[in-house]
Structures are given as C-alpha cells and as structure tokens.
Design a protein around this motif. Structure first.
Motif, PDB file in Angstrom:
ATOM      1  N   ALA B  38      37.323  40.188  48.629  1.00 25.06           N
ATOM      2  CA  ALA B  38      37.733  40.115  50.213  1.00 25.06           C
ATOM      3  C   ALA B  38      38.227  41.540  50.355  1.00 25.06           C
ATOM      4  O   ALA B  38      37.727  42.323  51.317  1.00 25.06           O
ATOM      5  CB  ALA B  38      38.944  39.408  50.381  1.00 25.06           C
ATOM      6  N   VAL B  39      38.754  42.238  49.277  1.00 24.75           N
ATOM      7  CA  VAL B  39      39.052  43.703  49.695  1.00 24.75           C
ATOM      8  C   VAL B  39      37.906  44.661  49.586  1.00 24.75           C
ATOM      9  O   VAL B  39      37.711  45.270  50.253  1.00 24.75           O
ATOM     10  CB  VAL B  39      40.141  44.265  48.328  1.00 24.75           C
ATOM     11  CG1 VAL B  39      40.579  45.716  48.251  1.00 24.75           C
ATOM     12  CG2 VAL B  39      41.227  43.365  48.294  1.00 24.75           C
ATOM     13  N   MET B  40      37.174  44.436  48.585  1.00 26.22           N
ATOM     14  CA  MET B  40      36.143  45.377  48.475  1.00 26.22           C
ATOM     15  C   MET B  40      35.176  45.395  49.722  1.00 26.22           C
ATOM     16  O   MET B  40      34.705  46.244  50.188  1.00 26.22           O
ATOM     17  CB  MET B  40      35.260  45.069  47.201  1.00 26.22           C
ATOM     18  CG  MET B  40      35.670  45.490  45.810  1.00 26.22           C
ATOM     19  SD  MET B  40      36.447  47.084  45.641  1.00 26.22           S
ATOM     20  CE  MET B  40      34.692  47.960  46.006  1.00 26.22           C
ATOM     21  N   THR B  41      34.977  43.950  50.096  1.00 24.73           N
ATOM     22  CA  THR B  41      34.063  43.901  51.287  1.00 24.73           C
ATOM     23  C   THR B  41      34.506  44.647  52.274  1.00 24.73           C
ATOM     24  O   THR B  41      33.911  45.221  53.291  1.00 24.73           O
ATOM     25  CB  THR B  41      33.858  42.216  51.554  1.00 24.73           C
ATOM     26  OG1 THR B  41      32.856  41.834  50.416  1.00 24.73           O
ATOM     27  CG2 THR B  41      32.661  42.046  52.588  1.00 24.73           C
ATOM     28  N   VAL B  67      39.201  43.530  59.195  1.00 28.77           N
ATOM     29  CA  VAL B  67      39.297  43.573  58.034  1.00 28.77           C
ATOM     30  C   VAL B  67      40.932  43.844  57.388  1.00 28.77           C
ATOM     31  O   VAL B  67      40.848  43.449  56.559  1.00 28.77           O
ATOM     32  CB  VAL B  67      38.515  44.501  57.352  1.00 28.77           C
ATOM     33  CG1 VAL B  67      36.861  44.365  57.820  1.00 28.77           C
ATOM     34  CG2 VAL B  67      39.091  45.912  57.619  1.00 28.77           C
ATOM     35  N   ALA B  68      41.740  44.283  58.350  1.00 32.69           N
ATOM     36  CA  ALA B  68      43.307  44.601  57.958  1.00 32.69           C
ATOM     37  C   ALA B  68      43.710  43.200  57.335  1.00 32.69           C
ATOM     38  O   ALA B  68      44.211  43.261  55.982  1.00 32.69           O
ATOM     39  CB  ALA B  68      43.843  45.175  58.872  1.00 32.69           C
ATOM     40  N   PRO B  69      43.676  42.089  57.722  1.00 31.32           N
ATOM     41  CA  PRO B  69      44.312  40.955  57.171  1.00 31.32           C
ATOM     42  C   PRO B  69      43.805  40.624  56.115  1.00 31.32           C
ATOM     43  O   PRO B  69      44.588  40.311  54.837  1.00 31.32           O
ATOM     44  CB  PRO B  69      44.352  39.781  58.384  1.00 31.32           C
ATOM     45  CG  PRO B  69      43.443  40.393  59.284  1.00 31.32           C
ATOM     46  CD  PRO B  69      43.462  41.665  59.276  1.00 31.32           C
ATOM     47  N   TRP B  70      42.553  40.640  55.819  1.00 31.78           N
ATOM     48  CA  TRP B  70      41.789  40.348  54.593  1.00 31.78           C
ATOM     49  C   TRP B  70      42.335  40.983  53.447  1.00 31.78           C
ATOM     50  O   TRP B  70      42.598  40.907  52.423  1.00 31.78           O
ATOM     51  CB  TRP B  70      40.331  40.432  54.808  1.00 31.78           C
ATOM     52  CG  TRP B  70      39.515  39.645  55.348  1.00 31.78           C
ATOM     53  CD1 TRP B  70      39.431  39.514  56.925  1.00 31.78           C
ATOM     54  CD2 TRP B  70      38.964  38.369  55.024  1.00 31.78           C
ATOM     55  NE1 TRP B  70      38.967  38.409  57.364  1.00 31.78           N
ATOM     56  CE2 TRP B  70      38.452  37.652  56.284  1.00 31.78           C
ATOM     57  CE3 TRP B  70      38.546  37.780  53.834  1.00 31.78           C
ATOM     58  CZ2 TRP B  70      37.789  36.620  56.064  1.00 31.78           C
ATOM     59  CZ3 TRP B  70      37.760  36.841  53.803  1.00 31.78           C
ATOM     60  CH2 TRP B  70      37.434  35.978  54.797  1.00 31.78           C
ATOM     61  N   ILE B  71      42.310  42.681  53.477  1.00 31.56           N
ATOM     62  CA  ILE B  71      42.787  43.541  52.546  1.00 31.56           C
ATOM     63  C   ILE B  71      44.148  43.181  52.000  1.00 31.56           C
ATOM     64  O   ILE B  71      44.325  42.991  50.928  1.00 31.56           O
ATOM     65  CB  ILE B  71      42.557  45.002  52.984  1.00 31.56           C
ATOM     66  CG1 ILE B  71      41.240  45.350  53.313  1.00 31.56           C
ATOM     67  CG2 ILE B  71      43.331  45.996  51.995  1.00 31.56           C
ATOM     68  CD1 ILE B  71      41.128  46.528  53.986  1.00 31.56           C
ATOM     69  N   TRP B  72      45.048  43.008  52.892  1.00 28.54           N
ATOM     70  CA  TRP B  72      46.594  42.757  52.828  1.00 28.54           C
ATOM     71  C   TRP B  72      46.903  41.672  51.966  1.00 28.54           C
ATOM     72  O   TRP B  72      47.491  41.430  51.227  1.00 28.54           O
ATOM     73  CB  TRP B  72      47.637  43.369  53.929  1.00 28.54           C
ATOM     74  CG  TRP B  72      47.003  44.628  54.295  1.00 28.54           C
ATOM     75  CD1 TRP B  72      46.583  45.092  55.528  1.00 28.54           C
ATOM     76  CD2 TRP B  72      47.077  45.807  53.562  1.00 28.54           C
ATOM     77  NE1 TRP B  72      46.158  46.285  55.557  1.00 28.54           N
ATOM     78  CE2 TRP B  72      46.420  46.901  54.290  1.00 28.54           C
ATOM     79  CE3 TRP B  72      47.437  46.458  52.278  1.00 28.54           C
ATOM     80  CZ2 TRP B  72      46.366  48.127  54.074  1.00 28.54           C
ATOM     81  CZ3 TRP B  72      47.521  47.512  51.742  1.00 28.54           C
ATOM     82  CH2 TRP B  72      46.843  48.529  52.534  1.00 28.54           C
ATOM     83  N   TRP B  73      46.331  40.598  52.533  1.00 28.15           N
ATOM     84  CA  TRP B  73      46.301  39.061  51.987  1.00 28.15           C
ATOM     85  C   TRP B  73      46.037  39.143  50.341  1.00 28.15           C
ATOM     86  O   TRP B  73      46.345  38.550  49.633  1.00 28.15           O
ATOM     87  CB  TRP B  73      45.766  38.125  52.969  1.00 28.15           C
ATOM     88  CG  TRP B  73      46.810  37.613  53.760  1.00 28.15           C
ATOM     89  CD1 TRP B  73      46.666  37.883  55.134  1.00 28.15           C
ATOM     90  CD2 TRP B  73      47.838  36.557  53.825  1.00 28.15           C
ATOM     91  NE1 TRP B  73      47.768  37.177  55.922  1.00 28.15           N
ATOM     92  CE2 TRP B  73      48.350  36.406  55.123  1.00 28.15           C
ATOM     93  CE3 TRP B  73      48.427  35.870  52.686  1.00 28.15           C
ATOM     94  CZ2 TRP B  73      49.596  35.743  55.320  1.00 28.15           C
ATOM     95  CZ3 TRP B  73      49.456  35.164  52.822  1.00 28.15           C
ATOM     96  CH2 TRP B  73      49.825  35.237  54.151  1.00 28.15           C
ATOM     97  N   ALA B  74      44.601  39.690  50.542  1.00 28.63           N
ATOM     98  CA  ALA B  74      43.837  39.636  49.303  1.00 28.63           C
ATOM     99  C   ALA B  74      44.667  40.445  48.180  1.00 28.63           C
ATOM    100  O   ALA B  74      44.905  40.031  46.951  1.00 28.63           O
ATOM    101  CB  ALA B  74      42.561  40.162  49.350  1.00 28.63           C
TER     102      ALA B  74
END
Lengths: 168, 164
Positions: B38-41, B67-74
């Motif tokens: 999730a973070v890398m993508t 992409v912001a929520p993906w990065i911080w949740w992940a």
C-alpha cells in the motif's frame, strides 16, 4: 502417465538449476537477497495497484473516481511490476528449482496466480465490457464486485503463500 | 542497552507465547508485506504524477488525496505488525544494523511525504495548474521515493545481516 510427467518436471528443474546463472545465484552470498529485494518491491506494486482497483470495484474506496479512470491510471503499474516480479521470481526459483518445485506453498502460490489470471480474464471478457454503463457508479454491479473481491482474496493468499515459502 | 532490553523482552511471557506459535511470524510478516504494498504503490503513483510520467489525466491534488489515506493507514499497520515481530524476536531486529538504519530512514521519508501532501491539500488550485511542479520538487520527490525504496530493501536485508 502421471509419474512420467512428474519425472519430466524433475528433469526440467534439474536442468534449470544447472544453468550458470542459477548456480551463481545459489553460490553467491548477496545475489539472492538483492534479487529478493527487487522481487519484494515489484510484488508490492503488483499487489498494491491491484488492490486499489479491486477496492474501487467493490465500492469501498475512491467511489467518486470513474472505474475506467482508476484502471487506466493503475494498470500500467501492475503490468510493469508484474514483469519485474516474474523475472526476479524466476531467478530466485532457478537457484533452488527442485526444492521450490516440491514446496507446497510454492505450488499453491503458482496455482493461485493462475486463478487470479483466470479471474481477471473472465472479468475483462464479460463483466468489464459494459463498464460504460456503470463507470461512475459508487457501487458497481455484482459481477464487477465479485471479480474485485475474488481478485483481492487471491492476491492476499498469494502474498501469504509466497512469504511462507521462506519458512518451509 | 538495546541488547539487554532485547534479552529482557525475549524472556517476557508475551514474547515466549508468540515464539511458541510458529505460524505467527509468517502471518504477521504477510500482513506487513501487504501494508508495504500500500505504501510503496501510493508513493510511486504520487511521485510519477508529480513527474508527469503517469496519471496526467488526473489532477495532482486528486492523486495526492487519493493515496494519502493508504500511506498513513498502512504505516499504522506497519508499526503495529513491526512491533509484534520485535516482541517475538527482539535481538533479531534491535541489534541489527539493517533494522536500525531502516528505522532512522522512516522519518526522513515520511516527513517530506506528509509535508507535500499537506501543501497540496492546503492549496490544491496552485498545485493543479499546468507546470506548477518545479524541478526542485521533482528532484526531491524522486529522492524521497529512493528513501522509501531503501527502507523496504533494508527491511528484507534484516534477514541477511548478522545480529547479536
């Protein structure tokens, strides 16, 4: 017949494992972890981009973005990264071909990869053809949601099986 | 000091219980990898949008917000699963050069990623203008992507680096 096929796979594995590059990877201390790192980065992009599309098909995320817009944006990442994952994965496999062939988690991983491919092909040839009708729907039709859910489940399993190979 | 802490942690009942369940490490590592995905993508997609290499049909603010929520949740999931892995094998991580380097790089990557997303959120119209992304931002974005990649690679190298 079955035994003949199995011995054929065994011979192919032995042949792959005897290739100079395979021997080199097996004998080097750092080639395997370096190629493995590339494999991790590639699979991260494959699984990440696929999950982002699947969750849109399920109507969970980015529901205000058109489905085609999201797919057109993310699919090039999937294919580029998948190519890198197959090449790096093939090299990792070659270093211990016979061992991986006999590994149940490796076998399951390949089998689930095939299922994920079939699921994607079916979706593209069937459910995705009339995407114009539901492109902007917050909740796409049942066929698209099923394809997304099946894909997401299969890829989570593929990652788990892949990680498990290292523990066998 | 880290070594004695690692030894103490490994002897705790929680660590002992988790060590005994052999499926926990691969299972937690699998969740860890899914969060890495999730973070890398997300970082890759955002960087390539800033560079104009992909997603040009979409606004910078759209991609960033996407992409912001993906990065911080992940990252939250990575922290949680990472802590579990440390509890199970403390010295494998806490006395490991690859792990310690990786941890020190996380703020180096996360801080500029956050600052960029906050800036885009604050003034979307500015960022969405044609040619709004300066060369300096592009170079910075590539550097930050490089640090994220280094973090993931160092994570894999934890398994290959010697530890106490």
């Amino acid at each position: 017949m079955l035994e003949e096929n199995l011995s054929l796979i065994g011979r192919v594995c032995a042949w792959i494992g005897a290739q100079p590059f395979a021997v080199e990877i097996a004998e080097s201390a750092w080639l395997f972890p370096i190629i493995e790192s590339i494999h991790v980065l590639a699979l991260a992009l494959v699984v990440g981009s696929i999950a982002m599309v699947d969750l849109r098909l399920l109507g969970v995320v980015a529901v205000r973005t058109r489905v085609t817009e999201r797919i057109n944006h993310l699919l090039p990442y999937t294919w580029a990264a998948f190519t890198a994952a197959v090449v790096s994965g093939g090299l990792l496999f070659s270093s211990q071909a016979a061992t991986y062939c006999a590994n149940i988690h490796f076998q399951l991983k390949l089998g689930f990869l095939a299922l994920a491919g079939i699921n994607m092909a079916v979706f593209h040839l069937a459910g995705y053809r009339d995407v114009a009708k539901w492109d902007s729907d917050i909740k796409p039709p049942g066929s698209a949601r099923i394809a997304g859910g099946v894909s997401l489940s299969l890829w989570v399993a593929i990652v788990c099986f892949g990680r498990w190979i290292g523990f066998d | 000091m880290l070594l004695s802490f690692a030894k103490w942690l490994a002897a705790t009942p929680l660590s002992q219980t988790l060590q005994a369940a052999l499926w926990v490490v691969p299972a937690v590592q699998s969740v860890h990898i899914l969060a890495i995905a999730a973070v890398m993508t997300s970082v890759w997609v955002l960087t390539f949008r800033l560079l104009g290499l992909s997603g040009r049909g979409r606004l910078v603010s759209q991609v960033s917000g996407d992409v912001a929520p993906w990065i911080w949740w992940a990252l939250g999931v990575l922290l949680l699963t990472g802590i579990i892995l440390i509890i199970i094998e403390p010295s494998r991580e806490l006395t490991n050069a690859a792990f310690l380097t990786k941890m020190s790089l996380i703020p180096v990557a996360a801080a500029p990623t956050y600052v960029l997303q906050a800036a885009v959120r604050r003034d979307a119209a500015l960022w969405d203008r044609q040619g709004a992304v300066s060369l300096a931002i592009k170079i910075g974005a590539v550097a930050v992507l490089g640090v994220w990649i280094a973090i993931a690679v160092l994570g894999r190298f934890i398994a290959y680096v010697e530890y106490a």
